[in-house]
Scaffold this active site. Sequence first.
Site, mmCIF file in Angstrom:
data_model
loop_
_atom_site.group_PDB
_atom_site.id
_atom_site.type_symbol
_atom_site.label_atom_id
_atom_site.label_comp_id
_atom_site.label_asym_id
_atom_site.label_seq_id
_atom_site.Cartn_x
_atom_site.Cartn_y
_atom_site.Cartn_z
ATOM 1 C CE LYS A 164 -40.213 -139.258 -6.159
ATOM 2 N NZ LYS A 164 -41.072 -138.147 -5.891
ATOM 3 C CE LYS A 222 -38.514 -135.861 -4.995
ATOM 4 N NZ LYS A 222 -39.781 -135.148 -4.961
HETATM 5 C C1 PBG Z 1 -42.456 -133.303 -6.341
HETATM 6 C C2 PBG Z 1 -42.454 -134.739 -6.648
HETATM 7 C C3 PBG Z 1 -41.795 -135.308 -7.738
HETATM 8 C C4 PBG Z 1 -42.132 -136.652 -7.751
HETATM 9 C C5 PBG Z 1 -42.972 -136.885 -6.646
HETATM 10 N N1 PBG Z 1 -43.143 -135.679 -5.965
HETATM 11 C C6 PBG Z 1 -40.986 -134.687 -8.798
HETATM 12 C C7 PBG Z 1 -39.814 -133.881 -8.457
HETATM 13 O O1 PBG Z 1 -39.268 -133.944 -7.358
HETATM 14 O O2 PBG Z 1 -39.422 -133.126 -9.322
HETATM 15 C C8 PBG Z 1 -41.666 -137.624 -8.792
HETATM 16 C C9 PBG Z 1 -42.466 -138.864 -8.951
HETATM 17 C C10 PBG Z 1 -42.252 -139.609 -10.213
HETATM 18 O O3 PBG Z 1 -41.367 -139.300 -11.040
HETATM 19 O O4 PBG Z 1 -43.007 -140.560 -10.404
HETATM 20 N N2 PBG Z 1 -42.252 -132.864 -5.098
#
Ligand code: PBG
Length: 324
Positions: free
Chosen positions: A249, A196
Amino acid sequence: MYPLNRNRRLRSKQSLRNLIKESSLHPHDFIVPLFIIEGTNLKEEIPSMPNYFRYSLDIIKKEVKLLWDIGVQGVLLFVKVEEHLKDNFGTESFKKNGLMQKAIREIKSSVPDMTIMTDVALDPYSSYGHDGIVKGNKILNDQTNVVLSKMALSHAEAGADIVAPSDMMDGRVLSIRKTLEDNGFHDIGIMSYAVKYASNFYGPFRDALDSKPGFGDKKTYQMDFRNRSEAIAEAKSDIEEGADIIMVKPGISYLDVLRDLKNQVHCPLAIYQVSGEYSMLKAAAKEGWLDHDKVMMEQLVSMKRAGADIIASYFAKDAIKLLS
Ligand code: PBG
């Protein structure tokens, strides 16, 4: 050698192109992210995510039934936590009657065959909007893992099939796996957001859950988007720690990384087409600059082509309608 080989030969008509296609989409490829709020009879549109909604528990049940009826096999749950329930330690996150736990039970009882996946992270519960416990200007790793494990266990107890840690703390998969094993939840899957990135595409999601970081950014735990081999290391360590599915992601900007993983690790791979990707296309389509449906399908197919087994996407419902 030309003219013996003419690459255009197999492109000459649609039926032939259909026969030789290398990738395609199926309703079973998708998981649908769902945003849940307290209250009754609520379906609130998220301003930065046109035509995407937050639902109260009574409405979410209907939505999940509808998704099941069109062929969706998995949902990924997120909750918007009321401000007064937030603290630095995410104590609300593992309450038996928390919003997430209630949502899992409701969905399980109304659509028992749906695979229920749950986001495991502190940020919607954190008064700082961070994915970990904050001390000074640091995010504490090991202390956070304790909370994440309690949260994952409470999701399993409520009936989740798969927990999906999205926090990027080191060692959290192992910690969650041990907790699940110790409590008899041998069959609960872990879909790890192993790869991520600290991405700028998460903005609209943070609006949806009101979970913007209150200070700083997430670069001390999420990955640097300049890196590629690091993704392999992240994925491998999470698999060793007990992850069943590895997620990359965001989506479109990270297809190179997804393909690397496809070539080097051997477990199902998921990709998350995130909120910013959704909103960009919605905005361009609204201006008439891009054809919404065609660009949506092209992007989704490109994720399959790159190696995704599972696609988490806010477009899932739209795409499935077009497929049928
Ligand atoms: C938080 C999380 C996030 C997303 C999924 N889980 C945001 C972040 O890490 O700040 C983002 C998903 C999206 O933008 O659609 N743990």
